[in-house]
Scaffold this motif. Structure first.
Motif, PDB file in Angstrom:
ATOM      1  N   VAL A 151       0.697  -1.105   0.077  1.00  0.00           N
ATOM      2  CA  VAL A 151      -0.002   0.098  -0.004  1.00  0.00           C
ATOM      3  C   VAL A 151       0.996   1.284  -0.070  1.00  0.00           C
ATOM      4  CG1 VAL A 151      -1.535   1.289   1.376  1.00  0.00           C
ATOM      5  CG2 VAL A 151      -1.828  -1.331   1.204  1.00  0.00           C
ATOM      6  N   LYS A 152       0.564   2.125  -0.999  1.00  0.00           N
ATOM      7  CA  LYS A 152       1.401   3.257  -1.284  1.00  0.00           C
ATOM      8  C   LYS A 152       0.680   3.945  -2.271  1.00  0.00           C
ATOM      9  CE  LYS A 152       5.429   2.089  -4.083  1.00  0.00           C
ATOM     10  NZ  LYS A 152       5.041   0.487  -4.148  1.00  0.00           N
ATOM     11  N   PRO A 153       0.851   5.405  -2.375  1.00  0.00           N
ATOM     12  CA  PRO A 153       0.061   6.101  -3.520  1.00  0.00           C
ATOM     13  C   PRO A 153       0.607   5.661  -4.788  1.00  0.00           C
ATOM     14  CG  PRO A 153       0.657   7.697  -1.669  1.00  0.00           C
ATOM     15  CD  PRO A 153       1.391   6.363  -1.427  1.00  0.00           C
ATOM     16  N   GLY A 154      -0.108   5.553  -5.910  1.00  0.00           N
ATOM     17  CA  GLY A 154       0.242   5.138  -7.200  1.00  0.00           C
ATOM     18  C   GLY A 154       0.268   3.653  -7.107  1.00  0.00           C
ATOM     19  N   ALA A 155       0.430   2.802  -6.148  1.00  0.00           N
ATOM     20  CA  ALA A 155       0.165   1.385  -6.270  1.00  0.00           C
ATOM     21  C   ALA A 155      -1.168   1.027  -6.573  1.00  0.00           C
ATOM     22  CB  ALA A 155       0.466   0.769  -4.894  1.00  0.00           C
ATOM     23  N   HIS A 156      -1.522   0.082  -7.007  1.00  0.00           N
ATOM     24  CA  HIS A 156      -2.898  -0.516  -7.689  1.00  0.00           C
ATOM     25  C   HIS A 156      -3.599  -1.502  -6.440  1.00  0.00           C
ATOM     26  CE1 HIS A 156      -3.029   1.678 -11.345  1.00  0.00           C
ATOM     27  NE2 HIS A 156      -1.617   1.719 -11.108  1.00  0.00           N
ATOM     28  N   LEU A 157      -4.879  -1.589  -6.310  1.00  0.00           N
ATOM     29  CA  LEU A 157      -5.594  -2.638  -5.568  1.00  0.00           C
ATOM     30  C   LEU A 157      -5.032  -3.986  -6.330  1.00  0.00           C
ATOM     31  CD1 LEU A 157      -9.260  -1.289  -5.320  1.00  0.00           C
ATOM     32  CD2 LEU A 157      -7.251  -1.446  -3.320  1.00  0.00           C
ATOM     33  N   GLY A 158      -4.694  -4.086  -7.509  1.00  0.00           N
ATOM     34  CA  GLY A 158      -4.407  -5.453  -7.904  1.00  0.00           C
ATOM     35  C   GLY A 158      -3.137  -5.993  -7.264  1.00  0.00           C
ATOM     36  N   ASP A 159      -2.179  -5.102  -7.018  1.00  0.00           N
ATOM     37  CA  ASP A 159      -1.007  -5.392  -6.545  1.00  0.00           C
ATOM     38  C   ASP A 159      -1.307  -6.123  -5.013  1.00  0.00           C
ATOM     39  OD1 ASP A 159      -0.065  -3.711  -8.434  1.00  0.00           O
ATOM     40  OD2 ASP A 159       0.435  -2.091  -7.324  1.00  0.00           O
ATOM     41  N   ILE A 160      -2.159  -5.637  -4.348  1.00  0.00           N
ATOM     42  CA  ILE A 160      -2.609  -6.352  -2.867  1.00  0.00           C
ATOM     43  C   ILE A 160      -3.088  -7.681  -3.019  1.00  0.00           C
ATOM     44  CG2 ILE A 160      -3.996  -6.027  -0.879  1.00  0.00           C
ATOM     45  CD1 ILE A 160      -4.231  -3.050  -1.400  1.00  0.00           C
ATOM     46  N   GLY A 161      -4.081  -7.916  -4.057  1.00  0.00           N
ATOM     47  CA  GLY A 161      -4.454  -9.224  -4.325  1.00  0.00           C
ATOM     48  C   GLY A 161      -3.535 -10.127  -4.994  1.00  0.00           C
ATOM     49  N   HIS A 162      -2.600  -9.618  -5.849  1.00  0.00           N
ATOM     50  CA  HIS A 162      -1.733 -10.486  -6.384  1.00  0.00           C
ATOM     51  C   HIS A 162      -0.643 -11.073  -5.276  1.00  0.00           C
ATOM     52  CE1 HIS A 162       1.172 -11.829  -9.237  1.00  0.00           C
ATOM     53  NE2 HIS A 162       2.085 -11.380  -8.495  1.00  0.00           N
ATOM     54  N   VAL A 163      -0.169 -10.371  -4.384  1.00  0.00           N
ATOM     55  CA  VAL A 163       0.894 -10.880  -3.459  1.00  0.00           C
ATOM     56  C   VAL A 163       0.309 -11.728  -2.541  1.00  0.00           C
ATOM     57  CG1 VAL A 163       2.419  -8.987  -3.514  1.00  0.00           C
ATOM     58  CG2 VAL A 163       0.740  -8.801  -1.846  1.00  0.00           C
ATOM     59  N   ILE A 164      -1.003 -11.390  -1.993  1.00  0.00           N
ATOM     60  CA  ILE A 164      -1.906 -12.537  -1.266  1.00  0.00           C
ATOM     61  C   ILE A 164      -1.912 -13.811  -1.953  1.00  0.00           C
ATOM     62  CG2 ILE A 164      -4.165 -12.852   0.014  1.00  0.00           C
ATOM     63  CD1 ILE A 164      -4.040 -10.034   0.674  1.00  0.00           C
ATOM     64  N   GLN A 165      -2.309 -13.653  -3.025  1.00  0.00           N
ATOM     65  CA  GLN A 165      -2.915 -14.954  -3.873  1.00  0.00           C
ATOM     66  C   GLN A 165      -1.689 -15.730  -4.182  1.00  0.00           C
ATOM     67  OE1 GLN A 165      -4.450 -14.247  -7.741  1.00  0.00           O
ATOM     68  NE2 GLN A 165      -5.179 -16.533  -8.117  1.00  0.00           N
ATOM     69  N   GLU A 166      -0.385 -15.012  -4.403  1.00  0.00           N
ATOM     70  CA  GLU A 166       0.880 -15.817  -4.874  1.00  0.00           C
ATOM     71  C   GLU A 166       1.205 -16.522  -3.601  1.00  0.00           C
ATOM     72  OE1 GLU A 166       4.465 -14.458  -7.711  1.00  0.00           O
ATOM     73  OE2 GLU A 166       4.311 -13.512  -5.731  1.00  0.00           O
ATOM     74  N   HIS A 167       1.349 -15.747  -2.449  1.00  0.00           N
ATOM     75  CA  HIS A 167       1.636 -16.250  -1.254  1.00  0.00           C
ATOM     76  C   HIS A 167       1.204 -17.692  -0.844  1.00  0.00           C
ATOM     77  CE1 HIS A 167       4.575 -16.372   1.999  1.00  0.00           C
ATOM     78  NE2 HIS A 167       3.459 -16.361   3.181  1.00  0.00           N
ATOM     79  N   ALA A 168       0.000 -17.274  -0.845  1.00  0.00           N
ATOM     80  CA  ALA A 168      -1.128 -18.467  -0.411  1.00  0.00           C
ATOM     81  C   ALA A 168      -0.885 -19.584  -1.280  1.00  0.00           C
ATOM     82  CB  ALA A 168      -2.380 -18.168  -0.430  1.00  0.00           C
ATOM     83  N   GLU A 169      -0.963 -19.399  -2.720  1.00  0.00           N
ATOM     84  CA  GLU A 169      -1.074 -20.589  -3.390  1.00  0.00           C
ATOM     85  C   GLU A 169       0.174 -21.283  -3.717  1.00  0.00           C
ATOM     86  OE1 GLU A 169      -3.036 -19.136  -7.078  1.00  0.00           O
ATOM     87  OE2 GLU A 169      -4.925 -18.927  -6.173  1.00  0.00           O
ATOM     88  N   LYS A 170       1.388 -20.488  -3.736  1.00  0.00           N
ATOM     89  CA  LYS A 170       2.824 -21.285  -3.853  1.00  0.00           C
ATOM     90  C   LYS A 170       3.091 -22.225  -2.523  1.00  0.00           C
ATOM     91  CE  LYS A 170       6.432 -18.231  -2.084  1.00  0.00           C
ATOM     92  NZ  LYS A 170       6.239 -16.669  -2.191  1.00  0.00           N
ATOM     93  N   ASN A 171       2.212 -21.942  -1.535  1.00  0.00           N
ATOM     94  CA  ASN A 171       2.449 -22.647  -0.460  1.00  0.00           C
ATOM     95  C   ASN A 171       1.115 -23.711  -0.045  1.00  0.00           C
ATOM     96  OD1 ASN A 171       4.710 -21.938   1.455  1.00  0.00           O
ATOM     97  ND2 ASN A 171       3.685 -19.712   0.623  1.00  0.00           N
ATOM     98  N   TYR A 172       0.543 -23.751  -1.392  1.00  0.00           N
ATOM     99  CA  TYR A 172      -0.573 -24.995  -1.551  1.00  0.00           C
ATOM    100  C   TYR A 172      -2.058 -24.630  -0.639  1.00  0.00           C
ATOM    101  CZ  TYR A 172       3.269 -27.294  -3.436  1.00  0.00           C
ATOM    102  OH  TYR A 172       4.573 -27.495  -4.299  1.00  0.00           O
ATOM    103  N   PRO A 205      -3.495   8.989  -1.297  1.00  0.00           N
ATOM    104  CA  PRO A 205      -3.572   9.274   0.282  1.00  0.00           C
ATOM    105  C   PRO A 205      -4.930   9.853   0.610  1.00  0.00           C
ATOM    106  CG  PRO A 205      -1.568  10.621  -1.041  1.00  0.00           C
ATOM    107  CD  PRO A 205      -2.445   9.905  -1.907  1.00  0.00           C
ATOM    108  N   GLY A 206      -5.305   9.285   1.786  1.00  0.00           N
ATOM    109  CA  GLY A 206      -6.597   9.561   2.279  1.00  0.00           C
ATOM    110  C   GLY A 206      -7.648   8.435   1.810  1.00  0.00           C
ATOM    111  N   MET A 207      -7.331   7.472   1.254  1.00  0.00           N
ATOM    112  CA  MET A 207      -8.050   6.451   1.115  1.00  0.00           C
ATOM    113  C   MET A 207      -8.057   5.430   2.161  1.00  0.00           C
ATOM    114  SD  MET A 207      -7.589   5.016  -2.771  1.00  0.00           S
ATOM    115  CE  MET A 207      -8.037   5.868  -4.107  1.00  0.00           C
ATOM    116  N   THR A 208      -9.172   4.951   2.790  1.00  0.00           N
ATOM    117  CA  THR A 208      -9.167   3.962   3.917  1.00  0.00           C
ATOM    118  C   THR A 208      -9.951   2.730   3.528  1.00  0.00           C
ATOM    119  OG1 THR A 208     -10.883   5.230   4.852  1.00  0.00           O
ATOM    120  CG2 THR A 208      -8.871   5.662   5.762  1.00  0.00           C
TER     121      THR A 208
END
Length: 259
Positions: free
Chosen positions: A145-166, A202-205
């Motif tokens: 999470v930082k300005p200019g990042a995208h919501l898809g970045d959050i979903g991607h790392v979560i999915q990748e970390h979970a699925e690579k660990n089965y 900035p300011g998104m919650t």
């Protein structure tokens, strides 16, 4: 505020963020308070009563779930293969169980929303591991999470970390914008493609609250209209924080000092 496809994301002022920080801290305090009560022999209804009284009488705050779209209790308790939105009741926790307790409080018009896993006695290794992995997924998501990042970045790392660990990630339920309302835009998916989705500013919650399953990702809704379970009855674990996007990164509004 930015408008995506039929999306109106509410940007909070610094003053509003401070009110959200107060609400977030209160929600975290409830989770800390309830910890010693989460042990074999206690019913989820008893936990609900203790949390309700603490929120109302000690914090002078409002438990957001109570009567929200008809939800009958003040907290959510999701045990073992329950994924989310479990309704507290007569179910007695026993040695070896895991439970997610989800707390949302309203203070001064703003919501704070957080949840964590609790172990009852000594759960089996696979139960402890899925809880730890869900927490790792949450942390990795927050770190995007930082300005200019995208919501898809959050979903991607979560999915990748979970699925690579089965493990698998539940798709039907997601994080959400939060503020004066319990659920605001945007939706925060826990799977996805980097660089896609809403650009953060900035300011998104919003909340990040990955639900990670030992078995398959598929879920079903019980006849009570609220409780979500894994279709294959495999264990599921979830952690949640409320996050604010800052000028240079993120602020975890529901973090306890030292967490």
């Amino acid at each position: 505020s930015t408008r995506g496809a039929s999306m109106a994301v509410i940007i909070k002022t610094p003053e509003e963020i401070e009110k959200m920080r107060v609400a977030g801290r209160l929600a975290a305090d409830v989770l800390e308070m309830i910890g010693p009560h989460v042990k074999p022999g206690v019913s989820t209804e008893q936990l609900d009563c203790i949390c309700h009284d603490f929120i109302v009488d000690v914090q002078n705050a409002v438990p957001a779930p109570l009567n929200y779209r008809g939800f009958p209790k003040s907290i959510c308790t999701s045990v073992n293969h329950q994924v989310c939105h479990g309704i507290p009741g007569s179910k007695v926790l026993k040695d070896g169980d895991i439970v997610n307790i989800d707390i949302t409080v309203i203070k001064d018009g703003f919501h704070g929303d957080t949840s964590k896993m609790f172990f009852i006695g000594q759960p089996p290794l696979r139960a402890r591991r899925v809880s730890e992995f869900s927490h790792e997924c949450l942390k990795l998501g927050i770190e995007q999470v930082k300005p200019g990042a995208h919501l898809g970045d959050i979903g991607h790392v979560i999915q990748e970390h979970a699925e690579k660990n089965y493990y698998s990630v539940v798709r039907e339920y997601c994080g959400h914008g939060i503020g004066r309302e319990f659920h605001e835009d945007p939706q925060v998916l826990h799977y996805g493609v980097s660089g896609t989705g809403l650009a953060l500013q900035p300011g998104m919650t919003f909340t990040i609250e990955p639900m990670v399953n030992v078995g398959r990702r598929h879920v079903r809704l019980l006849p009570d209209g609220w409780t979500v379970v894994t279709r294959d009855r495999s264990l599921s674990a979830q952690w949640e924080h409320t996050i604010a996007v800052t000028e240079d990164g993120y602020d975890v509004l529901t973090r306890l000092p030292g967490d």
